[in-house]
Enzyme design. Structure first.
Site, PDB file in Angstrom:
ATOM      1  N   CYS A  43       0.833  -1.216   0.000  1.00 42.93           N
ATOM      2  CA  CYS A  43       0.000   0.000   0.000  1.00 42.93           C
ATOM      3  C   CYS A  43       0.863   1.260   0.000  1.00 42.93           C
ATOM      4  CB  CYS A  43      -0.928  -0.006   1.203  1.00 42.93           C
ATOM      5  SG  CYS A  43      -1.846   1.528   1.353  1.00 42.93           S
ATOM      6  N   CYS A  48      -1.466   1.727  -3.062  1.00 41.78           N
ATOM      7  CA  CYS A  48      -2.474   2.793  -2.863  1.00 41.78           C
ATOM      8  C   CYS A  48      -1.887   4.203  -2.832  1.00 41.78           C
ATOM      9  CB  CYS A  48      -3.218   2.597  -1.548  1.00 41.78           C
ATOM     10  SG  CYS A  48      -3.426   0.908  -1.021  1.00 41.78           S
ATOM     11  N   LYS A  51      -0.023   5.363  -6.060  1.00 39.77           N
ATOM     12  CA  LYS A  51      -1.077   5.372  -7.093  1.00 39.77           C
ATOM     13  C   LYS A  51      -1.940   6.625  -6.975  1.00 39.77           C
ATOM     14  CE  LYS A  51      -4.857   4.259  -6.110  1.00 39.77           C
ATOM     15  NZ  LYS A  51      -5.372   2.924  -5.891  1.00 39.77           N
ATOM     16  N   LYS A  52      -2.350   6.933  -5.748  1.00 45.13           N
ATOM     17  CA  LYS A  52      -3.235   8.109  -5.562  1.00 45.13           C
ATOM     18  C   LYS A  52      -2.479   9.386  -5.946  1.00 45.13           C
ATOM     19  CE  LYS A  52      -7.196   9.924  -3.878  1.00 45.13           C
ATOM     20  NZ  LYS A  52      -7.689  10.163  -2.534  1.00 45.13           N
ATOM     21  N   GLY A 178      -9.919  -4.885 -13.866  1.00 48.74           N
ATOM     22  CA  GLY A 178     -10.184  -4.709 -12.438  1.00 48.74           C
ATOM     23  C   GLY A 178      -9.708  -3.356 -11.939  1.00 48.74           C
ATOM     24  N   TYR A 179      -9.592  -3.254 -10.611  1.00 53.26           N
ATOM     25  CA  TYR A 179      -9.190  -2.006  -9.963  1.00 53.26           C
ATOM     26  C   TYR A 179      -7.938  -1.393 -10.601  1.00 53.26           C
ATOM     27  CZ  TYR A 179     -11.777  -2.597  -5.446  1.00 53.26           C
ATOM     28  OH  TYR A 179     -12.703  -2.702  -4.452  1.00 53.26           O
ATOM     29  N   GLU A 183      -7.625   2.006 -12.978  1.00 54.64           N
ATOM     30  CA  GLU A 183      -6.949   3.138 -12.343  1.00 54.64           C
ATOM     31  C   GLU A 183      -5.743   3.585 -13.174  1.00 54.64           C
ATOM     32  OE1 GLU A 183      -8.173   2.430  -7.657  1.00 54.64           O
ATOM     33  OE2 GLU A 183      -6.192   1.824  -8.279  1.00 54.64           O
ATOM     34  N   ARG A 206     -15.894  -6.393 -13.303  1.00 57.81           N
ATOM     35  CA  ARG A 206     -16.818  -7.472 -12.953  1.00 57.81           C
ATOM     36  C   ARG A 206     -17.033  -7.486 -11.433  1.00 57.81           C
ATOM     37  NH1 ARG A 206     -16.159 -12.806 -11.637  1.00 57.81           N
ATOM     38  NH2 ARG A 206     -13.901 -12.721 -11.986  1.00 57.81           N
ATOM     39  N   GLY A 263      -4.892  -9.246 -11.715  1.00 56.15           N
ATOM     40  CA  GLY A 263      -5.078  -9.891 -10.421  1.00 56.15           C
ATOM     41  C   GLY A 263      -3.748 -10.132  -9.722  1.00 56.15           C
ATOM     42  N   ASP A 304      -3.808  -9.713   2.390  1.00 58.41           N
ATOM     43  CA  ASP A 304      -4.021 -10.275   1.049  1.00 58.41           C
ATOM     44  C   ASP A 304      -3.595 -11.736   0.935  1.00 58.41           C
ATOM     45  OD1 ASP A 304      -4.805  -7.730   0.470  1.00 58.41           O
ATOM     46  OD2 ASP A 304      -3.345  -7.366  -1.126  1.00 58.41           O
ATOM     47  N   HIS A 437     -26.251  21.976   0.300  1.00 60.62           N
ATOM     48  CA  HIS A 437     -26.439  22.582  -1.016  1.00 60.62           C
ATOM     49  C   HIS A 437     -25.436  23.712  -1.260  1.00 60.62           C
ATOM     50  CE1 HIS A 437     -28.675  23.615  -4.582  1.00 60.62           C
ATOM     51  NE2 HIS A 437     -28.663  24.884  -4.213  1.00 60.62           N
ATOM     52  N   GLU A 442     -25.792  15.881  -2.391  1.00 61.79           N
ATOM     53  CA  GLU A 442     -27.169  16.115  -1.927  1.00 61.79           C
ATOM     54  C   GLU A 442     -28.165  15.234  -2.684  1.00 61.79           C
ATOM     55  OE1 GLU A 442     -28.988  20.040  -2.829  1.00 61.79           O
ATOM     56  OE2 GLU A 442     -27.173  20.425  -3.986  1.00 61.79           O
TER      57      GLU A 442
END
Ligand code: NDP
Length: 460
Positions: A43, A48, A51-52, A178-179, A183, A206, A263, A304, A437, A442
């Site tokens: 991560c 993660c 990547k972000k 996939g993810y 991404e 999927r 995967g 994992d 708002h 909302e």
């Protein structure tokens, strides 16, 4: 306790292993954690977090394009991949340092080595060539990217290498739906690479709600990602000016980089698990019970490598629950249902609860509330991008079964919505909440009319 060198020996200093080790130590256990690469795990080091950061980088061009509608003129904007990589590496180094300091501050001994289990209480440290013993062993070794073993696969990269490319590829082909695949397709496309995504099935992502899948596909199309479905790689070849990917439909894509995101496999091979009699699936998944215990009484596994829900916060939960169960004598099982999650595709997805398809299977008749709209920002930017929000409700109990959204900040929004959904909130309670708002979120408390039921649509 004196019979062993450690009360707990953790193999793998990623999200799950670090949390488990620190919490066990806080309950008074003598703990060591072995890590063969870098403290922080997938991560933090190559997942993660970087990547972000890449996702942020990839959105800047759209922000610059959108600026014009708000009166800004931005001239001379240029992107430098090397600067992004250097700054990203600096941030990862900083986080790696924090993880190390946190472990040390919790009195957890860090052993930089590969650890192999010799028997149920003995661990061999490969480079140091010595054995240590522990009362309890925790396997938290994570997972590693799969490779599609087609001819030429060695010319391809995975997400591991994508974080260290020397330059931004002009052309890239990403395999998988996939993810990671969606991404990175968004990242490369946003940064200016000519991007193709190749997926074997009918529609990307999927397992996610079908509306999210088709909506993301359409938005990625609009942004210029070439999505090819129903095809797989036949081969990858080197050419004079890069690589050529041949697909199962006979088409050939010329590219500079091929990235597999098909995967991940649990990292359980070569750990000596069989020496202790630990059972695992043929694909390497370690079998555990609700308390993360393997079939061997003193050996546990989290994250994992157990292939339950392969998400960082879940590994952290499992690590914490393990430490609480074993070292604080308070059995805690992690609830793997109703996990909110985000996909940092462009645009972003946030989702919690079950899909419409699953809801219909489980509940028969369900009410669907759906809203597709242009976010306020794009009324001036002129960008043709739509946001989708969808709520699935069990009409018998009025309970919200799932909330699915795609659009800016969906990951941020779904975190808060996830609280309501896991508490069992009803649609009436959503409706009773006053709207904020003007926001996109909302819509979640203002959708009043369900979609017509499928039988009513069919009868029309
Ligand atoms: P995923 O399981 O999400 O997706 C794998 C994709 O590869 C699927 O589309 C799958 O197709 C396809 N695939 C699998 N095998 C083959 C094959 N032999 N040939 C062609 N295609 C194949 O895995 P990822 O690698 O994308 O990510 C791994 C995990 O990491 C995720 O499941 C997620 O748990 C986690 N993750 C979470 C993120 C987040 O929270 N934002 C970000 C990144 C990763 P099919 O659908 O047909 O099986």
């Amino acid at each position: 306790m004196a019979d062993y060198d450690y009360d707990l020996f953790t193999i793998g200093a990623g999200s799950g292993g670090v949390r488990a080790s620190r919490m066990a130590a806080s309950h008074g256990a003598k703990v060591a954690v072995a890590e063969e690469y870098r403290v922080g795990g997938t991560c933090v080091i190559r997942g993660c977090v970087p990547k972000k950061l890449f996702v942020y980088a990839s959105h800047v061009l759209e922000d610059i394009e959108d600026a014009e509608g708000f009166g800004w003129t931005v001239e001379g904007a240029k992107f430098d991949w090397k600067t992004l990589i250097a700054n990203k590496d600096k941030e990862i180094d900083r986080l790696n340092g924090i993880y190390i300091r946190n472990l040390e501050g919790s009195d957890v001994e860090i052993i930089e080595d590969r650890a192999i289990i010799k028997d149920k209480h003995t661990i061999h440290l490969v480079n140091q060539d010595r054995d240590v013993t522990a009362k309890v062993i925790l396997i938290a070794t994570g997972a590693t990217p799969n490779i599609h073993e087609v001819p030429g696969h060695e010319l391809a990269i995975t997400s591991n290498e994508a974080f260290h490319l020397d330059e931004l590829p002009k052309r890239v082909v990403v395999a998988g739906g996939g993810y990671i695949s969606v991404e990175f397709a968004g990242i490369f496309n946003g940064l200016g690479s000519d991007t193709t995504l190749v997926y074997r099935g009918e529609e990307i992502l999927r397992g996610f709600d079908d509306d999210l899948r088709t909506h993301l596909h359409a938005e990625m199309d609009k942004k210029g990602v070439d999505i090819r479905t129903g095809v797989v790689f036949e081969r990858v070849d080197k050419t004079d000016d890069g690589l050529a990917v041949t697909l199962s439909d006979g088409s050939v894509i010329k590219t500079d980089v091929v990235m597999f995101a098909i995967g991940r496999n649990p990292n359980s091979k070569g750990l000596g698990l069989e020496n202790a009699g630990v059972e695992f699936e043929p694909n390497g998944t370690i079998k555990v019970d609700a308390y993360s215990k393997t079939n061997v009484d003193n050996i546990y596994a989290v994250g994992d490598v157990t292939n339950r829900a392969n998400l960082t916060p879940v590994a952290i939960r499992e690590g914490a629950a393990f430490a609480e169960t074993v070292f604080n004598k308070n059995p805690v099982a992690v609830d793997h249902s109703c996990i909110p999650t985000a996909v940092f595709s462009t645009p972003e997805i946030g989702t919690v609860g079950i899909s419409e398809e699953m809801a219909r299977q489980q509940f028969g008749r369900v009410d669907i509330y759906k809203s597709t709209f242009r976010a306020m920002k794009h009324t001036l930017s002129g960008r043709d991008e739509k946001t989708l929000m969808k709520i699935i409700v069990d009409p018998a109990s009025d309970r919200v079964l799932g909330v699915h959204m795609i659009g800016p900040a969906s990951g941020e929004i779904i975190q808060a919505v996830g609280i309501a959904v896991q508490m069992g909130a009803t649609k009436a309670q959503f409706d009773a909440t006053v709207a904020v708002h003007p926001t996109a979120a909302e819509e979640l408390v203002t959708m009043k009319t369900p979609e017509p039921q499928p039988e009513a649509v069919a009868a029309q």
